[in-house]
Design a protein around this motif. Sequence first.
Motif, PDB file in Angstrom:
ATOM      1  N   TYR A   1     -19.430 -43.260 -15.902  1.00  0.00           N
ATOM      2  CA  TYR A   1     -20.796 -42.933 -15.468  1.00  0.00           C
ATOM      3  C   TYR A   1     -21.519 -44.193 -15.010  1.00  0.00           C
ATOM      4  O   TYR A   1     -22.243 -44.199 -14.019  1.00  0.00           O
ATOM      5  CB  TYR A   1     -21.584 -42.301 -16.618  1.00  0.00           C
ATOM      6  CG  TYR A   1     -21.066 -40.960 -17.048  1.00  0.00           C
ATOM      7  CD1 TYR A   1     -20.493 -40.078 -16.147  1.00  0.00           C
ATOM      8  CD2 TYR A   1     -21.145 -40.575 -18.386  1.00  0.00           C
ATOM      9  CE1 TYR A   1     -20.003 -38.857 -16.555  1.00  0.00           C
ATOM     10  CE2 TYR A   1     -20.659 -39.354 -18.808  1.00  0.00           C
ATOM     11  CZ  TYR A   1     -20.089 -38.496 -17.881  1.00  0.00           C
ATOM     12  OH  TYR A   1     -19.608 -37.308 -18.278  1.00  0.00           O
TER      13      TYR A   1
ATOM     14  N   PRO B   1     -19.476 -39.502 -10.402  1.00  0.00           N
ATOM     15  CA  PRO B   1     -20.086 -38.239 -10.828  1.00  0.00           C
ATOM     16  C   PRO B   1     -19.268 -37.587 -11.935  1.00  0.00           C
ATOM     17  O   PRO B   1     -18.096 -37.884 -12.113  1.00  0.00           O
ATOM     18  CB  PRO B   1     -20.067 -37.392  -9.556  1.00  0.00           C
ATOM     19  CG  PRO B   1     -19.059 -38.019  -8.684  1.00  0.00           C
ATOM     20  CD  PRO B   1     -19.055 -39.474  -9.010  1.00  0.00           C
TER      21      PRO B   1
ATOM     22  N   ARG C   1     -25.970 -36.043 -14.944  1.00  0.00           N
ATOM     23  CA  ARG C   1     -26.284 -37.130 -14.042  1.00  0.00           C
ATOM     24  C   ARG C   1     -27.020 -36.626 -12.803  1.00  0.00           C
ATOM     25  O   ARG C   1     -28.081 -37.109 -12.450  1.00  0.00           O
ATOM     26  CB  ARG C   1     -24.990 -37.810 -13.634  1.00  0.00           C
ATOM     27  CG  ARG C   1     -25.222 -39.103 -12.923  1.00  0.00           C
ATOM     28  CD  ARG C   1     -23.889 -39.767 -12.691  1.00  0.00           C
ATOM     29  NE  ARG C   1     -24.054 -41.000 -11.952  1.00  0.00           N
ATOM     30  CZ  ARG C   1     -24.343 -41.047 -10.675  1.00  0.00           C
ATOM     31  NH1 ARG C   1     -24.521 -39.936 -10.015  1.00  0.00           N
ATOM     32  NH2 ARG C   1     -24.458 -42.198 -10.053  1.00  0.00           N
ATOM     33  N   SER C   2     -26.453 -35.616 -12.205  1.00  0.00           N
ATOM     34  CA  SER C   2     -27.048 -35.156 -10.956  1.00  0.00           C
ATOM     35  C   SER C   2     -28.406 -34.491 -11.208  1.00  0.00           C
ATOM     36  O   SER C   2     -29.295 -34.554 -10.369  1.00  0.00           O
ATOM     37  CB  SER C   2     -26.107 -34.188 -10.257  1.00  0.00           C
ATOM     38  OG  SER C   2     -25.551 -33.297 -11.195  1.00  0.00           O
TER      39      SER C   2
ATOM     40  N   ARG D   1     -18.654 -40.510  -3.046  1.00  0.00           N
ATOM     41  CA  ARG D   1     -19.972 -39.976  -3.332  1.00  0.00           C
ATOM     42  C   ARG D   1     -21.019 -40.613  -2.414  1.00  0.00           C
ATOM     43  O   ARG D   1     -21.958 -39.956  -1.991  1.00  0.00           O
ATOM     44  CB  ARG D   1     -20.288 -40.272  -4.804  1.00  0.00           C
ATOM     45  CG  ARG D   1     -21.465 -39.537  -5.342  1.00  0.00           C
ATOM     46  CD  ARG D   1     -21.129 -38.069  -5.551  1.00  0.00           C
ATOM     47  NE  ARG D   1     -22.270 -37.400  -6.169  1.00  0.00           N
ATOM     48  CZ  ARG D   1     -22.738 -36.255  -5.739  1.00  0.00           C
ATOM     49  NH1 ARG D   1     -22.187 -35.654  -4.721  1.00  0.00           N
ATOM     50  NH2 ARG D   1     -23.764 -35.687  -6.345  1.00  0.00           N
TER      51      ARG D   1
ATOM     52  N   GLU E   1     -20.318 -31.204  -7.769  1.00  0.00           N
ATOM     53  CA  GLU E   1     -20.672 -31.110  -9.183  1.00  0.00           C
ATOM     54  C   GLU E   1     -20.999 -29.667  -9.566  1.00  0.00           C
ATOM     55  O   GLU E   1     -20.461 -29.116 -10.515  1.00  0.00           O
ATOM     56  CB  GLU E   1     -21.865 -32.025  -9.456  1.00  0.00           C
ATOM     57  CG  GLU E   1     -22.340 -32.020 -10.891  1.00  0.00           C
ATOM     58  CD  GLU E   1     -21.272 -32.505 -11.856  1.00  0.00           C
ATOM     59  OE1 GLU E   1     -20.589 -33.474 -11.519  1.00  0.00           O
ATOM     60  OE2 GLU E   1     -21.133 -31.891 -12.919  1.00  0.00           O
TER      61      GLU E   1
END
Lengths: 361, 363
Positions: A251, A256, B7-8, B31, B62
């Motif tokens: 991370y 991702p 995260r996203s 990404r 994701e």
Amino acid sequence: MSTLTSHRTRPPAQPETLRARRLPAYAAPAIAVAALALAAAIVYGAGIGGPVLVIVLGALLYLVGLFAAANAVEGRRAARNRTWSALIHSAFVLAVLPLVSVVWTLVSKGAQRLDADFFLTSMNNIGARDPNGGAYHAIIGTLEQVGIAVLITVPLGLLCAIYIVEYGRGKFAFAIRFFVDVMTGIPSIVSGLFVLAFWVLIVSPWFNDGRPSFSGFAAALALAVLMLPTIVRSTEEMLRLVPAPLREGAYALGVPKWKTILRVVLPTALPGIVTGVMLSIARAAGETAPVLLIAGGGAAINFNPFENNQSSLSLYVYQQAGSASKYAPDRAWTAALTLVALVLILTIAAKLLARRNRLSR
Amino acid sequence: MGETPHRSADAGTGGTRVTQSHEWPAGASARVAEAPVSTRSPDGSGLGGGGALPRARAFGAERAFHGLTLAAGTTVLVIIVAIAIFLIAKAIPALRANTASFWTFEGWFPNDNPPTFGIGALAFGTVLTAVLALVMAVPVAMGIALYLSHYAPRRLGNALGFLIDLLAAVPSVVFGLWGRDYLIGPVTDFSGWLNKYFGWIPIFGGDGPYGNSILLGSLVLAIMVLPIITSLTREVFLQTPTANEEAALALGATRWEMLRTAVLPYGRPGIIAAVMLGLGRALGETIALALTLGATYSISFNLLESGGNTIAANIANRFAEANDTGRGALIASGLVLFAITLIVNIIARAIIYRRREFTESAA
């Protein structure tokens, strides 16, 4: 230390009483011989049985005698300890006998038809009076059905485990975990009935001119239902063992989450996952009940799992066991030996792989 | 798991998006290419600073991956529900056609006209053989597990434990074949002996023939579940903290007292789990019992006379000859079996889950 040595230099005041009194080493064998003799006298004197009863009765008398003797000499606690120890050892012997018998019967009877003919021919046109005939079609069936089941369950099981470990939160994830556990206990015959009701009776008539058809694929579906929970559970346990810093490192580098899972977490857990998959394959390969209901079990070689009846090794064992031919038991035992060999090779390979796995240690 | 942030999801909350222009780590390069970047100067001198996260997208990889795993997880629930629905759907026509009481009638003639069949004797036989098998197997299995974990020398214990694990993987059809071809001899002799001297006890009564009896079936079942329960309980016993065992021994406990006060209480949830798993296996066992039981349809506690039947064995024995109603009847009996095992499993899991929390918080 000085006090100790000074103690030692002194003449021992009462060295005998410092230790509890113990049964002499010859006591246990002596009690055993006496118990056996007494048992033999009772059994043959009253004429109520043979040597087996002598041993059983002798073992009981030995336990009673040992407890009494130890109770008199060593006290109650030590007597209990001795008796339980003897019981635990005898439980081991008691269980080893039938298991050794199973293995011995399997090997000695299974070796009788262990020839090339058995692995290269099918049961097509083999009548009740024919001594030959083999399990080629059954081996093909087992390999294809288990293979298809693996193709279905491995992706599904991995994704399900990933959901439970990485994404799932709250009651829904808990419910999935709970029902995966519950699904582990579904009897194999119920999964066979499910595929019978769902695939064979309802879906398969659509592309078979309205007639329900048995097939190897249906058997593979049932095996998949049985394999899925085992694969999910073992994968889940392995994913949980992956160290958190590995994920956090990924991370931190800006990877991702989905890519972290696919590129970091899964490869780390891979040996353990493969072990779990192999163990579940071993279990599925030995299942008879679902195959019996939905594969049909033909006698001829059928390479196509989507059409017509197919057999499998375990079903072959069951069919030969029920056959009236005097040559059938030999075929059944040899097929059983083949099946056990297949299952054991898979299991041993899985266990060895698990030993080399650094995560689970 | 729970500690790692989405995260996203976090990325979407940032107001201004700033991106560094220096080299990204290799793993993230893909990404970068797809991330929409608001302030990126062509010469590579961005604004710098932290918070350089790509925007969450409605249809990104994701989301797709998350959705995929969610779907796979849901499949499990769908399968469980589908099993119940399809079994019920196929069972109802046969149950409607049944002219006898499904719960109490002792017999199985679904192919006749009018069809009559009842589950009572089968369900009784299923529970009786499974419970008998566990009564015989559990004490012995725990004895072996204790022997392997605490009495045998370490190396011997490990080697034998490995062998037991292998035996747990032997398919049930092999045990059934062994029971039918080999064990039946000793069991017939033993039945005759029991009947001669203990025939006054009702369960050992009757006057033969002996052999394919509930005794034989449950013995085979016991021998079959023995390695499974043993290998599970052995693992549990091996996990007892050495400190607990040593503390017990240091207080002067004998080896048995150490086992009773330190090992057994610590392993209790594991033992319950193993026994319940064995029970589930025994309840659903098909082939071993189809090969060894006498297949009669009466409720009887007699263990020695040929007879006995279980739901699963009955399905295996009667499937080949079944017509439409016959299949429906067998599916209905399978539904009952499914319900029994489901209840046993849910109770077992509930116990384990509660115990697990309890022991973890206590430890």
